[in-house]
Design an enzyme around this catalytic site. Structure first.
Site, PDB file in Angstrom:
ATOM      1  CG  HIS A  65      39.280  34.405 101.181  1.00 57.83           C
ATOM      2  ND1 HIS A  65      40.037  35.363  99.760  1.00 57.83           N
ATOM      3  CD2 HIS A  65      39.395  33.533 101.118  1.00 57.83           C
ATOM      4  CE1 HIS A  65      40.257  34.093  99.106  1.00 57.83           C
ATOM      5  NE2 HIS A  65      39.664  33.382  99.339  1.00 57.83           N
ATOM      6  CE  LYS A  70      51.125  30.885  92.577  1.00 58.18           C
ATOM      7  NZ  LYS A  70      51.767  32.241  91.334  1.00 58.18           N
ATOM      8  CE  LYS A  94      40.730  31.066  87.024  1.00 58.67           C
ATOM      9  NZ  LYS A  94      41.896  31.774  85.188  1.00 58.67           N
ATOM     10  CE  LYS A 106      46.475  36.813  85.374  1.00 52.55           C
ATOM     11  NZ  LYS A 106      46.479  35.272  84.848  1.00 52.55           N
TER      12      LYS A 106
END
Length: 469
Positions: A65, A70, A94, A106
């Site tokens: 989105h 990251k 987050k 991740k």
């Protein structure tokens, strides 16, 4: 943590709990819940003994989105695909909560982080090359960062490898954050998560009504804190909490813990453990051979900053802390939350509290894209403006500042000043929004409020893009 529920199951459960308070169509909720892409790698690397071993690794990109995605790179012999997906999922929410414009990601490498440096360098460079080959890394695509088992050195190897693979890329240093300051990193990145934990706790304790409900005074000063886990996050959180007036009365690590009725000198404790390899034997404190027993001691604030699932239904009733501040991912098991809620414990959720790292990574990414440090553009201007103001004050008052005082007052902000104040503002604004949503919408807890805010912001992106009607 119970074998019955993994971290991924826990994250999905937390998402579903918040999603009940929305009226979005099931397809949109499913898109926000599921991971968009998982790259499972296997590649050969020569070890120091000359043998070749096949290394297993992962990169999960949870949501597109916002781009780039990251998230850190975890180096551990025990990491799994489900764990990587769970952490990438948490990262999406987050980032949305603290309004950092990234999707979540991740990475992980199944390797002992204590492996020889030559081995780690070869593994990291090959991992980077494999990510680049599949377009899973790049300043506008996916930007890794440090995590458990990795740090500045690994990020430097990633940046250098990417730079050589993409020689015409103008913004190649922005392909990764958490780099050394000497290699286009940003001051304060290594302490960012722990400092953000401190900032978040301070903001939470500034709400008078909540503190009165807990029987605590407003503010951090004098509050008794136990910190579980003295890695990068826990050690920095403990140090900053103590600097801001808290009393660190206990610390816990895998070998056991320390507790005192007075106050521990955090820096002395860290020095002792670095020298001896253990907390055992530190003078002036009671040695507790069980880490689990240490976190059950009397305190005002408990900061679990290590592994998942340290607080479960089995030990929740014995936790005496009035505030639990989740500095690590998933330290409180879902079946413990009703017990803590019944006891009136204020739980500050991980999705908010450990967002300091990605926030400062965002600042580093911006610095790399702009190709200039923040203070270079403003420091001298601020000094000149302040000096003019003080000179006018001297004329009106008919007296002069002492030269030393004038020098201190006119000193312009450094880059670390920009980083720390921007991080504090981010954590403060995010908490106030989360707290307001919790109270005004009569939600069960802060965690539900945090997920709900994140879901609504991500949904707004998808709806604005026209992906869903």
């Amino acid at each position: 943590m119970s074998d019955a529920m993994s971290l991924l199951d826990t994250v999905y459960r937390q998402f579903d709990q918040a999603a009940r308070f929305t009226d979005y169509e099931p397809g949109l909720l499913q898109q926000m819940r599921d991971c968009n892409a998982v790259y499972h790698l296997r590649f050969p690397v020569e070890m120091d003994n000359g043998n070749v071993e096949v290394i297993e690794a992962y990169r999960a990109e949870h949501s597109y989105h916002r781009l780039p995605t990251k998230g850190g790179i975890r180096i551990s012999p025990h990491v799994s695909a489900d764990e990587v997906v769970a952490l990438a999922t948490l990262m999406s929410f987050k980032c949305a909560l603290v309004e950092v414009p990234f999707g979540g990601a991740k990475g992980a490498i199944v390797l002992d982080p204590r492996s020889p440096e030559d081995v780690r360098r070869r593994v990291i460079r090959r991992y980077t090359a494999e990510l680049s080959r599949k377009n899973f890394i790049g300043p506008s695509v996916d930007v890794p960062a440090p995590d458990y088992g990795s740090g500045e050195q690994e990020m430097a190897w990633i940046a250098d490898t990417y730079r050589h693979l993409n020689p015409d890329e103008l913004d190649h240093w922005a392909c990764v954050t958490g780099k050394p300051v000497t290699l286009h990193g940003i001051p304060g990145r290594s302490e960012a998560t722990g400092l953000g934990v401190c900032d978040g706790i301070m903001e939470a304790l500034d709400h008078l009504d909540d503190m009165q409900d807990l029987g605590l005074t407003r503010g951090l000063a004098g509050k008794r804190v136990i910190v579980q886990g003295l890695g990068n996050v826990g050690s920095n959180a403990a140090s900053h909490l103590q600097e801001c007036g808290a009393r660190v009365v206990g610390v816990a690590e895998y070998e056991g813990g320390l507790y005192t009725e007075g106050e521990l000198d955090v820096e002395a404790v860290l020095d002792h453990r670095a020298e001896t390899g253990s907390l055992h034997g530190f003078p002036g404190a009671t040695w507790i051979p069980s880490s689990a027993e240490t976190i059950e001691q009397d305190c005002d604030i408990l900061v679990p900053a290590a592994i998942e699932g340290v607080i479960t239904s089995e030990n929740a009733a014995r936790i005496q802390a009035k505030v639990i501040a989740e500095a690590s991912n998933g330290p409180v098991y879902p079946d413990a939350e009703p017990i803590l809620a019944e006891r009136g414990t204020l739980l500050i959720p991980d999705i908010y509290l450990n967002a300091g790292g990605v926030t400062v990574s965002y600042f580093e990414w911006l610095k790399n894209l702009s190709h200039v440090s923040f203070d270079r553009m403003y420091k001298r201007y601020e000094e000149i403006s302040t000096r003019r103001l003080l000179m006018a004050t001297e004329q009106l008052a008919g007296s002069r500042f002492r030269p030393d005082d004038l020098a201190d007052l006119t000193r312009g902000p450094s880059e670390i000043d920009f980083v720390r104040t921007a991080l504090a503002e981010t954590m403060s604004e995010a908490y106030r929004g989360m707290h307001e949503t919790w109270r005004e919408r009569n939600l069960p807890d802060l965690r539900t409020a945090a997920f709900l805010i994140a879901i609504e912001r991500i949904a707004a992106n998808y709806l604005a893009l026209g992906i869903f009607p």
